[in-house]
Design a protein around this motif. Structure first.
Motif, PDB file in Angstrom:
ATOM      1  N   THR A 131      -6.879  -2.532   4.579  1.00 58.79           N
ATOM      2  CA  THR A 131      -7.197  -2.405   6.002  1.00 58.79           C
ATOM      3  C   THR A 131      -6.099  -3.100   6.792  1.00 58.79           C
ATOM      4  OG1 THR A 131      -9.562  -2.309   5.583  1.00 58.79           O
ATOM      5  CG2 THR A 131      -8.884  -2.877   7.817  1.00 58.79           C
ATOM      6  N   PHE A 132      -5.420  -2.326   7.616  1.00 53.72           N
ATOM      7  CA  PHE A 132      -4.369  -2.875   8.464  1.00 53.72           C
ATOM      8  C   PHE A 132      -4.972  -3.291   9.798  1.00 53.72           C
ATOM      9  CE2 PHE A 132      -2.146  -0.049   5.593  1.00 53.72           C
ATOM     10  CZ  PHE A 132      -1.019  -0.773   5.251  1.00 53.72           C
ATOM     11  N   HIS A 133      -4.598  -4.485  10.229  1.00 61.78           N
ATOM     12  CA  HIS A 133      -4.927  -4.944  11.581  1.00 61.78           C
ATOM     13  C   HIS A 133      -3.580  -5.173  12.255  1.00 61.78           C
ATOM     14  CE1 HIS A 133      -8.999  -6.002  10.004  1.00 61.78           C
ATOM     15  NE2 HIS A 133      -8.293  -6.235   8.913  1.00 61.78           N
ATOM     16  N   VAL A 134      -3.309  -4.431  13.284  1.00 59.05           N
ATOM     17  CA  VAL A 134      -1.975  -4.492  13.886  1.00 59.05           C
ATOM     18  C   VAL A 134      -2.084  -4.791  15.371  1.00 59.05           C
ATOM     19  CG1 VAL A 134       0.267  -3.345  14.039  1.00 59.05           C
ATOM     20  CG2 VAL A 134      -1.354  -2.637  12.268  1.00 59.05           C
ATOM     21  N   THR A 135      -1.296  -5.757  15.797  1.00 58.97           N
ATOM     22  CA  THR A 135      -1.265  -6.058  17.219  1.00 58.97           C
ATOM     23  C   THR A 135       0.166  -6.350  17.645  1.00 58.97           C
ATOM     24  OG1 THR A 135      -2.347  -7.293  18.995  1.00 58.97           O
ATOM     25  CG2 THR A 135      -1.665  -8.544  17.053  1.00 58.97           C
ATOM     26  N   SER A 136       0.352  -6.454  18.939  1.00 59.50           N
ATOM     27  CA  SER A 136       1.692  -6.684  19.483  1.00 59.50           C
ATOM     28  C   SER A 136       1.730  -8.015  20.204  1.00 59.50           C
ATOM     29  CB  SER A 136       2.066  -5.565  20.461  1.00 59.50           C
ATOM     30  OG  SER A 136       3.191  -5.954  21.227  1.00 59.50           O
ATOM     31  N   ARG A 137       2.873  -8.678  20.096  1.00 59.36           N
ATOM     32  CA  ARG A 137       3.053  -9.927  20.815  1.00 59.36           C
ATOM     33  C   ARG A 137       3.625  -9.719  22.203  1.00 59.36           C
ATOM     34  NH1 ARG A 137       2.510 -14.618  17.808  1.00 59.36           N
ATOM     35  NH2 ARG A 137       3.564 -14.527  15.816  1.00 59.36           N
ATOM     36  N   ALA A 162      -5.286  -2.711  16.581  1.00 62.80           N
ATOM     37  CA  ALA A 162      -5.494  -1.392  15.982  1.00 62.80           C
ATOM     38  C   ALA A 162      -5.854  -1.609  14.520  1.00 62.80           C
ATOM     39  CB  ALA A 162      -4.236  -0.547  16.106  1.00 62.80           C
ATOM     40  N   GLU A 163      -6.876  -0.904  14.051  1.00 61.45           N
ATOM     41  CA  GLU A 163      -7.306  -1.084  12.668  1.00 61.45           C
ATOM     42  C   GLU A 163      -7.387   0.259  11.960  1.00 61.45           C
ATOM     43  OE1 GLU A 163      -9.953  -5.085  12.846  1.00 61.45           O
ATOM     44  OE2 GLU A 163     -11.046  -3.202  13.015  1.00 61.45           O
ATOM     45  N   MET A 164      -6.935   0.268  10.723  1.00 64.43           N
ATOM     46  CA  MET A 164      -7.110   1.471   9.916  1.00 64.43           C
ATOM     47  C   MET A 164      -7.138   1.078   8.456  1.00 64.43           C
ATOM     48  SD  MET A 164      -3.327   2.614  10.667  1.00 64.43           S
ATOM     49  CE  MET A 164      -3.361   1.238  11.796  1.00 64.43           C
ATOM     50  N   THR A 165      -7.915   1.822   7.702  1.00 61.79           N
ATOM     51  CA  THR A 165      -8.028   1.560   6.270  1.00 61.79           C
ATOM     52  C   THR A 165      -7.398   2.710   5.504  1.00 61.79           C
ATOM     53  OG1 THR A 165     -10.049   0.312   6.640  1.00 61.79           O
ATOM     54  CG2 THR A 165      -9.673   1.105   4.402  1.00 61.79           C
ATOM     55  N   VAL A 166      -6.568   2.337   4.543  1.00 64.52           N
ATOM     56  CA  VAL A 166      -5.788   3.333   3.821  1.00 64.52           C
ATOM     57  C   VAL A 166      -5.876   3.048   2.323  1.00 64.52           C
ATOM     58  CG1 VAL A 166      -3.484   4.348   3.575  1.00 64.52           C
ATOM     59  CG2 VAL A 166      -4.171   3.361   5.763  1.00 64.52           C
ATOM     60  N   GLU A 167      -5.993   4.100   1.524  1.00 65.83           N
ATOM     61  CA  GLU A 167      -5.959   3.940   0.073  1.00 65.83           C
ATOM     62  C   GLU A 167      -4.571   4.281  -0.446  1.00 65.83           C
ATOM     63  OE1 GLU A 167      -9.028   6.244  -1.747  1.00 65.83           O
ATOM     64  OE2 GLU A 167     -10.635   5.037  -0.843  1.00 65.83           O
ATOM     65  N   PHE A 168      -4.053   3.403  -1.290  1.00 65.91           N
ATOM     66  CA  PHE A 168      -2.748   3.639  -1.897  1.00 65.91           C
ATOM     67  C   PHE A 168      -2.922   3.808  -3.396  1.00 65.91           C
ATOM     68  CE2 PHE A 168      -1.782   1.204   1.958  1.00 65.91           C
ATOM     69  CZ  PHE A 168      -0.822   2.016   2.535  1.00 65.91           C
ATOM     70  N   ASP A 169      -2.537   4.966  -3.913  1.00 64.80           N
ATOM     71  CA  ASP A 169      -2.710   5.240  -5.336  1.00 64.80           C
ATOM     72  C   ASP A 169      -1.473   4.877  -6.148  1.00 64.80           C
ATOM     73  OD1 ASP A 169      -5.236   6.173  -4.820  1.00 64.80           O
ATOM     74  OD2 ASP A 169      -4.557   8.246  -4.523  1.00 64.80           O
ATOM     75  N   ASP A 170      -0.326   5.307  -5.676  1.00 62.88           N
ATOM     76  CA  ASP A 170       0.889   5.196  -6.482  1.00 62.88           C
ATOM     77  C   ASP A 170       1.913   4.254  -5.857  1.00 62.88           C
ATOM     78  OD1 ASP A 170      -0.131   7.187  -8.231  1.00 62.88           O
ATOM     79  OD2 ASP A 170       0.469   8.700  -6.735  1.00 62.88           O
ATOM     80  N   PRO A 171       2.724   3.624  -6.722  1.00 61.56           N
ATOM     81  CA  PRO A 171       3.820   2.802  -6.210  1.00 61.56           C
ATOM     82  C   PRO A 171       4.791   3.658  -5.398  1.00 61.56           C
ATOM     83  CG  PRO A 171       3.490   2.436  -8.556  1.00 61.56           C
ATOM     84  CD  PRO A 171       2.671   3.629  -8.178  1.00 61.56           C
ATOM     85  N   GLU A 172       5.232   3.120  -4.290  1.00 62.28           N
ATOM     86  CA  GLU A 172       6.106   3.894  -3.405  1.00 62.28           C
ATOM     87  C   GLU A 172       6.671   2.935  -2.366  1.00 62.28           C
ATOM     88  OE1 GLU A 172       6.111   7.850  -3.076  1.00 62.28           O
ATOM     89  OE2 GLU A 172       7.997   6.984  -2.365  1.00 62.28           O
TER      90      GLU A 172
END
Ligand code: CUA
Length: 152
Positions: free
Chosen positions: A89-95, A118-128
């Protein structure tokens, strides 16, 4: 005089342009909210302990929380490192000003607004290795505002 009228007309035109641009970008932001972004209660970054130190936190089996700060002209942490087969889950804000957090080659693309998270949840399967870019004009080095997201 005519000069004065022209000056006023020109100024009205400029105001009109700015209003159009502002309206356009707001409209875009709202469209994305429905897709993949949840904008939480506006918070004051300085009073928000979650962003005292940009980082990735391990919160459960295969679960991570990433606290990311966008600031002219970089993203922190950099790189953002998460394991493969994880849910992040990414939590992103700006300074400072409006940026975006856009991970090239994925559908992760959100506006980053000062005072909001801003929040979003992402699944990562493979190295990249992904590049992160900013899609909102934020100043002279906007085009150089980049970061890295490493799935390892
Ligand atoms: Cu940050 Cu453009």
């Amino acid at each position: 005089t005519y000069e004065k009228l022209w000056l006023i007309a020109a100024m009205l035109l400029i105001v009109g342009f700015i209003a159009t641009i502002t309206y356009g970008s707001v409209g875009l932001g709202i469209a994305m909210v429905g897709d993949q972004q949840e904008t939480v209660e506006p918070t004051q970054l300085g009073e928000d302990d979650r962003f005292a130190e940009p980082r990735v936190e391990h919160v459960g089996e295969n679960q991570y929380e990433a606290y990311v700060i966008a600031q002219t002209f970089r993203f922190q942490p950099d790189p953002i490192e998460v394991p493969a087969n994880s849910e992040v889950t990414f939590h992103v804000t700006s300074r400072d000003v409006i940026h975006s957090f856009s991970v090239a080659g994925t559908n992760i693309n959100t506006m980053v607004i000062p005072g909001e998270v801003a929040e979003m949840t992402v699944e990562f399967d493979d190295p990249e290795e992904y590049g992160i870019v900013c899609n909102e004009y934020c100043g002279p080095d906007h085009h150089n505002m980049e970061g890295q997201l490493h799935v390892v």
